[in-house]
Design an enzyme around this catalytic site. Structure first.
Site, PDB file in Angstrom:
ATOM      1  N   GLN A 261      11.190 -52.989 -10.458  1.00 31.05           N
ATOM      2  CA  GLN A 261      10.086 -53.558  -9.464  1.00 31.05           C
ATOM      3  C   GLN A 261       9.704 -54.593 -10.076  1.00 31.05           C
ATOM      4  O   GLN A 261       8.594 -55.191 -10.855  1.00 31.05           O
ATOM      5  CB  GLN A 261       9.489 -52.147  -9.309  1.00 31.05           C
ATOM      6  CG  GLN A 261      10.296 -50.852  -9.894  1.00 31.05           C
ATOM      7  CD  GLN A 261      10.658 -50.558  -8.273  1.00 31.05           C
ATOM      8  OE1 GLN A 261       9.744 -50.912  -7.339  1.00 31.05           O
ATOM      9  NE2 GLN A 261      11.646 -50.139  -8.120  1.00 31.05           N
TER      10      GLN A 261
ATOM     11  N   ALA B  77       2.204 -45.959  -2.532  1.00 31.03           N
ATOM     12  CA  ALA B  77       3.648 -46.580  -3.180  1.00 31.03           C
ATOM     13  C   ALA B  77       4.328 -48.126  -2.834  1.00 31.03           C
ATOM     14  O   ALA B  77       4.055 -48.517  -2.432  1.00 31.03           O
ATOM     15  CB  ALA B  77       4.441 -45.417  -2.851  1.00 31.03           C
ATOM     16  N   HIS B  78       5.139 -47.839  -3.628  1.00 34.22           N
ATOM     17  CA  HIS B  78       5.872 -49.145  -3.379  1.00 34.22           C
ATOM     18  C   HIS B  78       6.371 -50.133  -2.017  1.00 34.22           C
ATOM     19  O   HIS B  78       6.830 -48.965  -1.356  1.00 34.22           O
ATOM     20  CB  HIS B  78       6.956 -49.597  -4.519  1.00 34.22           C
ATOM     21  CG  HIS B  78       7.775 -48.229  -4.924  1.00 34.22           C
ATOM     22  ND1 HIS B  78       9.034 -49.122  -5.126  1.00 34.22           N
ATOM     23  CD2 HIS B  78       8.565 -47.264  -3.847  1.00 34.22           C
ATOM     24  CE1 HIS B  78       9.956 -47.670  -4.882  1.00 34.22           C
ATOM     25  NE2 HIS B  78       9.462 -46.580  -4.274  1.00 34.22           N
ATOM     26  N   ASN B  79       6.249 -51.057  -1.839  1.00 28.46           N
ATOM     27  CA  ASN B  79       6.900 -51.803  -0.086  1.00 28.46           C
ATOM     28  C   ASN B  79       5.806 -51.184   0.224  1.00 28.46           C
ATOM     29  O   ASN B  79       6.546 -51.611   1.820  1.00 28.46           O
ATOM     30  CB  ASN B  79       7.674 -51.357  -0.276  1.00 28.46           C
ATOM     31  CG  ASN B  79       9.002 -51.268  -1.785  1.00 28.46           C
ATOM     32  OD1 ASN B  79       8.364 -52.818  -2.309  1.00 28.46           O
ATOM     33  ND2 ASN B  79      10.308 -50.798  -1.676  1.00 28.46           N
TER      34      ASN B  79
END
Lengths: 348, 348, 348
Positions: free
Chosen positions: A200, A241-243
């Site tokens: 990541q 969470a990511h993005n």
């Protein structure tokens, strides 16, 4: 620190009903207030307390029609909630000592720059090449990774962890134990059933005036940024969470979770323990009820949703009313079947 | 750090469609990619972005049938997700500086042994008689209690807390704020309504290649061990209670909770905010949907469950479809009752 | 540390069945116990393990009627759970070294007072004018703000964060990463859609014998106190919002959330992942099921609730049984409609 009610009314741009020369010296809720206390009524649910409170003075809405007599002096204002905010700010300024300077030992990595008037608590850690603005308060045990940027007037409470490359705006507040920039949960499944971690390499961007609650976690983007836009307020123990992207002034209550790559619009409200699955788009001004589970994108602005999976709150409530009555409905169907048992089959 | 598309294709064991001599210097998602970027298409949901992206090159599945013309050069591979992982790993290696050595002050208790090539950040704490392997990275503010064992190549991010007697395998990743080995929630109710704490004298075992997300908590066993088997991936803010056992390569998403003494099989997936009550057994390869509540053991491998309490997803979805329509059903029953009001009662 | 079964029976006020002179040297669960181990049977669910266990001795309830023959010696007692607690306490005392003294560097602010026999771990931080009692154990990375008061015999594990002005009682246990006194989530909405933070100037009060789980968060009151009464047990990752009050000996399981200003009675049980909205009142001895969502005050003592929104568990279970069967019910209504299609409309 004693004030006359007249003085406070002037500060709050309100009008006094009763004796404006009485003095108060503390702020408290209606039901626990005693003599010397100024209180406020904002939530109509608590109006009855107005008529029994022992508060010396109460801030109320200009438009409130009194139903009974009141013992306290009153200050009538346009918005009691905002008036309370103003009073509490004054109170906080007068009672809390400001943290400034550096307590040793504190760690400062190479190439990092720190603005004036700030505070760095003992055991705080700042990595290399970080840029910290003016009047930033960094409490003990805060971790700030390499290359992090933090704007002016931001407050980072004890034990918050900010991973490398994060960008934090001006006037943000980050509470104790919050984690910003941890790895997104991205794993490529392998033929043997094991998982290979997907590095990541993105980061987290918090724009200005963002508030992050205690022990809330915000993962970094996989390749891009996880973005929390200006004015967003996050409560405690939330997972981002990511993005993910969260639009301006959206407020999210405790223990809610937003899965990867979901984009939430502006001025939304997400209630406690709600969950939103990944790769969705939520329109502006959407309200998501407590414990709701959002499984589809929400395209119409201003929608209010409830249930898991969630749908329009009005429809949910109608369905749920029948749900509570299902055993009765089952009995009625049994009765109908008995009655129609001997009917000839429909000719249709 | 510029590469030709041909060079990357060779690394990824892929084939080039288009100009292999063009160069790229960064990685990014399709919808945000600009010139010089290599991107990838994995989720079919985003295929339309392939035809509009400004990426210089895109990694796609060998089997993908293009529906429109594409501007970017293409690298076709067996598994774009694995190829992306490979690329990101290279990228990470080239851009991140490796942490090594000891930053002072760091605390090291008596009798503790630490392997080579490691990192101990400032304000990290290691108690007595701990055994830490080779190439272990211990970030600032990490707490490692007495007698803890950690294998080789494990990464422990800032502020993670590992209680005494925990055993951590090789190649694990523990994110910021995670707590490993806290007391299980065990209290013996007393006649007067109070609780007597049951001492929790067990520990936590993390086998190899386990990943623990930010602020996730794993309680120690009461008398035995709480065991997280090899390859398990835990997201953020998860609760694992005492005496739990989680099978190899099971993945658990954020904010899920596993109650005491439950045993989960191998290769399971537990989605976000799901909960499993205590003393259950979950078979291998079971999938538990988001916000599901598991109240009974799941014996059949490969089950997929949803709802609270949860049951087979197919059945849940059918029931839920009717649930959304319940008000209409209630009306239809009313109508039926009106129609059959004057029928003679069944003779049955 | 070897004991005869007779010695343990005397300690536990129990009676021996079998050879009382055999010795044991460890404690373990029935299914994993080997020779030399003393085990116990509390949960009837595990009775079958009693007949197959390899434990040298087992503690059982005096009233248990054996259904098969048992290999192990038995100690019969009134309450095996309490006996286990007693044994584990002895075991813990004999195996754990007690932490005492101060590890350097540790930070102690001006005007703070600390009682005798305590422990302050390296990198622990105590602000100004704090008052810490006798025999208080403060682990590494603990943060204690200004003016905090902590009673005697309290344990604060690594990385717990206690904001200024908090008051903590005697014999409390606060686990790693818990946050006490963070700002409540209070924001006054402004006409332009942004939020103005309402200063949270109250505090948190933990009475005696309160247990706070890992990474649990307890917000301070807005103007008053958030109060956790004596004997309350909080598991991990729980959210307690501002102005909440929790009655004596109430136990709350992991990941539950209590919203602002809600008052919970005494001796209640709140199961995992349950949520309670704000401004409610919950009577004494109420049980709230796992994942339940409480949207209304609960006035009757001893209620048991389930569902989201929750209602009486018996009614919920009846409705849920029909819910699982809804597709069948829909078919039966279709059939009924076909049968009654040609009936004349009711004359009613």
């Amino acid at each position: 620190m004693e004030f006359t009610i007249n003085q406070l009314a002037e500060l709050l741009n309100g009008e006094v009903i009763g004796n404006g020369e009485t003095t108060v010296n503390k702020i408290g809720p209606l039901d626990k207030a005693g003599p010397g206390t100024i209180s406020f009524l904002h939530n109509p649910k608590y109006e009855s307390q107005l008529y029994t409170t022992k508060a010396t003075a109460v801030i109320i809405n200009r438009k409130l029609q009194l139903k009974e007599s009141v013992q306290s002096a009153l200050i009538t204002v346009d918005d009691p909630y905002n008036s309370l905010t103003l009073l509490l700010k004054q109170y906080q300024k007068m009672t809390e000592s400001e943290k400034v300077g550096v307590e040793e030992p504190a760690f400062l990595g190479e190439g990092s720059i720190i603005g004036e008037s700030g505070y760095r608590g003992a055991f705080s850690y700042i990595g290399s090449n970080a840029k910290i603005g003016t009047n930033v308060k960094i409490y003990p045990h805060v971790y700030i990774g390499d290359n992090v940027k933090i704007g002016d007037n931001t407050l980072v409470y004890s034990g918050a962890k900010i991973y490398s490359n994060s960008i934090i705006g001006n006037s943000c507040v980050i509470h104790a134990g919050a984690v910003i920039g941890s790895d997104g949960f991205g794993f490529a499944p392998q033929p043997d059933g094991s998982f290979e971690a997907i590095p990541q390499v993105g980061n987290v961007i918090l724009e200005d005036a963002v508030s992050v609650g205690a022990n809330t976690t915000i993962d970094c983007g996989t390749m891009e940024s996880t973005v929390i836009k200006a004015g967003v307020k996050l409560d405690n123990l939330i997972q981002i969470a990511h993005n993910v992207e969260i639009g301006e002034n959206t407020a999210i209550a405790a223990q809610a979770g937003i899965s990867g790559s979901t984009k939430i619009g502006k001025n939304c409200i997400v209630a406690g323990q709600a969950g939103i699955i990944g790769h969705l788009k939520i329109a502006n001004q959407v309200t998501i009820g407590a414990q709701a589970g959002i499984g589809k994108s929400i395209n119409s602005e201003g929608s209010i949703l409830l249930g898991s999976p969630a749908f329009e709150i009005r429809d949910f409530k109608r369905s749920f009313a029948v749900f509570k009555n299902l055993p009765n409905m089952a009995n009625r169907i049994n009765d109908l079947e008995k009655k129609t048992l001997n009917l000839p089959p429909s000719e249709k």
